[in-house]
Structures are given as structure tokens and as C-alpha cells.
Write a protein that holds these residues in place. Sequence first.
Motif, short mmCIF file in Angstrom:
data_model
loop_
_atom_site.label_atom_id
_atom_site.label_comp_id
_atom_site.label_asym_id
_atom_site.label_seq_id
_atom_site.Cartn_x
_atom_site.Cartn_y
_atom_site.Cartn_z
N ILE A 83 41.55 30.47 35.94
CA ILE A 83 41.08 31.52 34.92
C ILE A 83 39.77 31.61 34.69
N CYS A 84 38.94 32.59 34.66
CA CYS A 84 37.46 32.58 34.51
C CYS A 84 37.10 33.66 33.49
N ARG A 85 36.15 33.40 32.54
CA ARG A 85 35.74 34.26 31.33
C ARG A 85 34.33 33.89 30.99
N ASP A 86 33.93 34.70 30.49
CA ASP A 86 32.01 34.50 29.90
C ASP A 86 32.38 33.44 28.70
N ALA B 285 41.88 36.12 36.28
CA ALA B 285 42.80 34.99 36.62
C ALA B 285 42.63 35.29 38.45
N LEU B 286 42.66 34.01 39.04
CA LEU B 286 43.16 34.01 40.48
C LEU B 286 44.21 33.34 40.59
N VAL B 287 45.08 33.64 41.83
CA VAL B 287 46.10 32.89 41.95
C VAL B 287 46.32 32.51 43.65
N LEU B 288 46.77 31.36 43.86
CA LEU B 288 47.12 31.00 45.24
C LEU B 288 48.60 31.14 45.51
N GLU B 289 48.98 31.98 46.30
CA GLU B 289 50.20 32.35 46.99
C GLU B 289 50.43 31.89 48.12
N GLN B 290 51.65 31.20 48.52
CA GLN B 290 52.01 30.63 49.66
C GLN B 290 52.68 31.77 50.57
N ALA B 291 52.81 31.25 51.71
CA ALA B 291 53.58 32.12 52.67
C ALA B 291 55.00 32.60 52.26
N ASP B 292 55.61 31.65 51.24
CA ASP B 292 56.87 31.90 51.14
C ASP B 292 56.97 32.71 49.96
N GLY B 293 55.60 33.21 49.33
CA GLY B 293 55.65 33.97 47.95
C GLY B 293 55.41 33.32 46.65
N GLN B 294 55.67 32.02 46.95
CA GLN B 294 55.58 30.86 45.53
C GLN B 294 54.22 30.80 45.33
N LEU B 295 53.75 30.62 44.22
CA LEU B 295 52.34 30.23 43.52
C LEU B 295 52.12 28.87 43.55
N SER B 296 51.22 28.14 44.17
CA SER B 296 50.82 27.04 44.10
C SER B 296 49.75 26.58 43.19
N GLY B 297 48.83 27.78 42.53
CA GLY B 297 47.97 27.43 41.48
C GLY B 297 47.38 28.65 40.87
N ARG C 248 44.50 35.62 45.51
CA ARG C 248 44.56 36.93 45.20
C ARG C 248 44.52 37.09 43.73
N GLY C 249 44.20 38.38 43.10
CA GLY C 249 44.14 38.76 41.68
C GLY C 249 45.65 38.38 41.01
N PHE C 250 45.29 37.89 39.71
CA PHE C 250 46.59 37.70 38.90
C PHE C 250 47.32 39.18 38.76
N ARG C 251 48.79 39.05 38.60
CA ARG C 251 49.46 40.36 38.31
C ARG C 251 50.44 40.01 37.02
N ALA C 252 50.70 41.06 36.15
CA ALA C 252 51.60 40.71 35.34
C ALA C 252 52.89 39.74 35.67
N THR C 253 53.29 40.42 36.77
CA THR C 253 54.53 39.51 37.22
C THR C 253 54.27 38.00 37.17
N ASP C 254 53.00 37.67 37.50
CA ASP C 254 53.03 36.23 37.61
C ASP C 254 52.68 35.36 36.41
N TYR C 255 53.08 36.14 35.44
CA TYR C 255 52.92 35.42 33.88
C TYR C 255 53.76 34.05 33.94
N GLU C 256 55.02 34.39 33.88
CA GLU C 256 55.97 33.41 33.70
C GLU C 256 55.81 32.13 34.79
N THR C 257 55.39 32.30 35.83
CA THR C 257 55.10 31.13 36.77
C THR C 257 53.87 30.50 36.54
N LEU C 258 52.72 31.18 35.77
CA LEU C 258 51.69 30.38 35.54
C LEU C 258 52.00 29.72 34.27
#
Length: 282
Positions: A195-198, A180-192, A145-155
Motif C-alpha cells: 500500500i502507498c499513501r501520501d 495498493a498493488l498486489v502480486l498475482e501468481q500464474a495460478d491466480g493466487q496473491l503472493s504479496g 497489478r492494481g488492487f481489486r475489491a475482490t482481493d480484500y479478504e486475501t490481503l
Amino acid sequence: MNIDFLPLEERHLNQAVQLSNAVGWPHRRCDWQRLLTLGSGVAGVHNGELVATGMHWSFEARLATLGLVIVSPNYTHQGLGRKVMETLLEAITATRIELYATQAGADLYRSLGFKETAWVHQCQGWVADSAAGQALFPLAHPGVRGFRATDYETLTTLDEQANGSPRRSLLSSLLEQGEALVLEQADGQLSGAAICRDFGHGYVIGPVIANEHDAAKCLIEAWLTRLPGSFVRLDTLDADLAAWLTGIGVAEVDRIPQMVAGSTLPRVGPAKRYALASQALG
């Protein structure tokens, strides 16, 4: 020959683009500008002409990277590369310095104490238009899914695990430049995250940070399906990932050594850097 070595500044950037083009590098003025905003550098100037450059980026006290060490083809074999490197190294206080060497520069870097530690596989190519909306490889994951501001600390935590040093200023800048895209597991934890940019001729995907190989592939595939008809580049230290990318049309076109001076930074978790932010930034 009287060459002045000055701080690299915005006024030098138009000539910097010409210099990087002269050695076959795709950097645009905005690419130079973004890198200068994040770090600092040196400009070798002869009679008003920019003939040499180099830059460094420091991430906290532990890690720095060097890059964009360029000498004009008309001024080679005159010691300019060494002078640029010595000037950069004097300004760095980090305990570990990384760079990604062209074959032409490797001997110079060895003489300054750098040692090869790995190979970087430069992979690039045009994403097929038929990639839109479909999987290139059977790894599609509903948790991408797309990156959210709440993902920043985990990133930032994942990135520090993978690199051994915090790089918050770099990540913040890359998120401003791209998405950025992130990979969220079933338990809500991010496993990856990826980031993509021009950049240059198209887009660069990186950094790609993930807990395991298939997670990195899922994130890369997700970006490729979003970029049909685009030119894409990834720089990876993982030979298996480079082979997979080549198999789906993002072919390995070059291989250069990662070189390091200073201490080893311990990894403190499962996350691994599967693609660099760039060869300059690591």
C-alpha cells in the motif's frame, strides 16, 4: 507545575503539528487526523499549550501499537513521558504491545517492561525522474497489478499471517487513504501486496506483505516506477531489504529498536511484513 492530561482530540491537532515539527518529525495535520481516527491518545496541556502527546492503536484483542510519544523540548526531564506512557498502558487490553523507540525514549520503555526484539531501518529518498516506466532492478513481474475489491479478504489473510493478529480496520483505512498493488501468481493466487499513501514530505510505501523477499522487491519497485521525482519513505525490519533500498537510492537514514511487551504472536503462514505501515502503526 500543573499539567493536565486529557484525551487527545481534534482541537489539539494544530498544536500537535507544531510539537512534532519541534522534534523533527514530518507529520502534517492530516497525518495526525488520520492517526487519531484510527486510535486514541493523551494530551499533556500546560496553560493551554500542548506539551506532550502519545497515542495507541488496538487491533482486535491480541495486538496494540504505541506511537507519537512526544514531549516538548521545553518540558523534558520532568516525567511527562512516563506519565503519558502510564496513561496509555492503562487503556490497553491487548496481550502484545509494540512500539518503535527513539534512542532518547528507549530507557523509559525498558523501565516499563518493554524489550528490544528487532531493528527498524528507516529508508527514504527522492525517486529519480528516470525511474518512470523502467525497472530500477531486474525483478519486473507481469503479475503486479492494481488492487481489486475482490482481493480484500486475501490481503487481510496475508497481513494476519505476517503480524499474528487481524488488522482489518487499519487496512481498510489505509486503502481509503491510498492505493495498493498486489502480486498475482500464474495460478491466480496473491503472493504479496503493498500500500502507498501520501505522508509527511511525500509518500510512504507500507505495509508491504509478501511470501518471499523477491516478491516484496517487485512490489516496491513497481511503486517506485510510479512515483518519479517523489520523496518516498519505507520502514523495514529486514536488513537485506534496507541494503537493497539504499543501493537504488532510497537510503537508510536511521535505525531504531522495535520494543515489545507481552506475549509472542505466532505466524500462521509464509507471509512476512517487509515494510511497516508506519513506525506508529506497525
